[in-house]
Scaffold this motif. Sequence first.
Motif, mmCIF file in Angstrom:
data_model
loop_
_atom_site.group_PDB
_atom_site.id
_atom_site.type_symbol
_atom_site.label_atom_id
_atom_site.label_comp_id
_atom_site.label_asym_id
_atom_site.label_seq_id
_atom_site.Cartn_x
_atom_site.Cartn_y
_atom_site.Cartn_z
ATOM 1 N N PRO A 271 -2.939 -1.231 -5.317
ATOM 2 C CA PRO A 271 -2.891 -0.358 -6.497
ATOM 3 C C PRO A 271 -1.503 0.207 -6.749
ATOM 4 O O PRO A 271 -0.747 0.497 -5.825
ATOM 5 C CB PRO A 271 -3.868 0.771 -6.127
ATOM 6 C CG PRO A 271 -3.831 0.821 -4.623
ATOM 7 C CD PRO A 271 -3.685 -0.621 -4.197
ATOM 8 N N ILE A 273 0.136 3.460 -8.298
ATOM 9 C CA ILE A 273 -0.364 4.803 -8.557
ATOM 10 C C ILE A 273 -0.141 5.247 -10.004
ATOM 11 O O ILE A 273 -0.927 6.029 -10.543
ATOM 12 C CB ILE A 273 0.246 5.820 -7.570
ATOM 13 C CG1 ILE A 273 -0.489 7.157 -7.659
ATOM 14 C CG2 ILE A 273 1.739 5.973 -7.774
ATOM 15 C CD1 ILE A 273 -0.117 8.142 -6.572
ATOM 16 N N TRP A 282 -6.199 6.460 -7.536
ATOM 17 C CA TRP A 282 -5.670 5.638 -6.435
ATOM 18 C C TRP A 282 -6.622 5.689 -5.249
ATOM 19 O O TRP A 282 -6.971 4.650 -4.667
ATOM 20 C CB TRP A 282 -4.296 6.160 -6.067
ATOM 21 C CG TRP A 282 -3.490 5.395 -5.062
ATOM 22 C CD1 TRP A 282 -2.430 4.574 -5.314
ATOM 23 C CD2 TRP A 282 -3.615 5.405 -3.625
ATOM 24 N NE1 TRP A 282 -1.900 4.076 -4.149
ATOM 25 C CE2 TRP A 282 -2.615 4.573 -3.095
ATOM 26 C CE3 TRP A 282 -4.488 6.041 -2.750
ATOM 27 C CZ2 TRP A 282 -2.459 4.354 -1.725
ATOM 28 C CZ3 TRP A 282 -4.344 5.823 -1.375
ATOM 29 C CH2 TRP A 282 -3.340 4.988 -0.884
ATOM 30 N N PRO A 298 -0.205 -0.740 -1.210
ATOM 31 C CA PRO A 298 0.096 -0.466 -2.614
ATOM 32 C C PRO A 298 1.425 -1.037 -3.099
ATOM 33 O O PRO A 298 2.255 -1.504 -2.326
ATOM 34 C CB PRO A 298 0.131 1.074 -2.677
ATOM 35 C CG PRO A 298 -0.412 1.542 -1.378
ATOM 36 C CD PRO A 298 -0.168 0.466 -0.387
ATOM 37 N N ASP A 305 2.946 6.642 -1.883
ATOM 38 C CA ASP A 305 1.967 5.794 -1.198
ATOM 39 C C ASP A 305 1.864 6.086 0.291
ATOM 40 O O ASP A 305 0.760 6.095 0.846
ATOM 41 C CB ASP A 305 2.315 4.318 -1.403
ATOM 42 C CG ASP A 305 2.107 3.859 -2.829
ATOM 43 O OD1 ASP A 305 1.219 4.423 -3.504
ATOM 44 O OD2 ASP A 305 2.823 2.945 -3.272
#
Length: 360
Positions: A271, A273, A282, A298, A305
């Motif tokens: 992901p 953010i 997230w 991430p 992160d």
Amino acid sequence: MKDLEIRDLKIYKAATPLKKPISDATHTLTEISFIVLRIQLENGIVGESYLLSFQYSPNAIIGALKDLIPIVKGYKAYETALLGQKLDGLFEYFGNQGLLRWAQAAINIAMWDAWGKAQNQPVYKLLGVTKEQVNIYGSGGWISYSIDELIAEVTDYADRGFKAVKIKVGSPKVSTDLERLRKVRDAVGNDIDIMMDANQGMDLPSAIKLANGAKDLNINWFEEPVNHQDFQAYQILKNQTGISLAMGEREFDTLPLRELVTRNALDIWQPDILRIGGVEAWRESAALANSFHLPVLPHYYKDYDVPLLCTIPNGVGAESFDWVDPLIDNPMKIENGYAKPHDLPGWGFTFIDDHLTEIK
């Protein structure tokens, strides 16, 4: 609690010098620039966030952020989810993905920074700690690099203690990618993990050819080999080559995660953010990945992160570029291939004022 209300919001630009343009399989970058958002509470606390903008549509994202100013004033720093629900409703007309999602995430991240500072605690300690450090890998390996530039970068990462590096693939010829990967393996040896990222720049036959051709190089995973919405292609690539597949940085929601899991075509969830919508989104996506026994690794924003990865059970690593480090007062410490979250309140760092230009 009026002292915790948002009183003002300001937008800035910062940039890291780039000696010459760099390219991956789908983009050429002419500048490394950031949009920095600062919110000020009634009590004087400033919460900050940033997003990686490059040279793309600067007026569009700035316009989206400016649209937030009259909306967010008066919300308390801890009302992140409440404001998120409000913005979801307001943004629905023009769509909850794209620029408006970026803007929503930027304010969310800045609010978390302010709330952490108000509590005199790092964000990750407010959320509950699962670990104190995470693996981190060195990213780059641009297609536009010469072989010498490529080898210089990956060996620098190795010399600094990184245990893994990621390089770009998706050259016009698969043979070129394979040559570059072999040069990197020769340069860093067998104790350093290597990953490859096509930035969606390959077609399926080329991705299959590259994955099969690189089997003897022990590639850890293949990131965004093809268009992120071509779920069938991910499934075919996985079935025909067996290579581990990673994606998620282009996603504004978890639909692709669910689609690929049902096809057994995803091994690592990545992901971003800013695109996914901020801290809560997230973490929700990470929880969904965990329900499918998928690790989370991430995209890009290590300063956000790493702290968040330390709050989830399936956080396995973060991506590192050095671009933002010269612009902030407290760069993240990386030692022996691990990164530790900042231990100061909020996110634990701020942009140096001399590097900021306010956008009116």
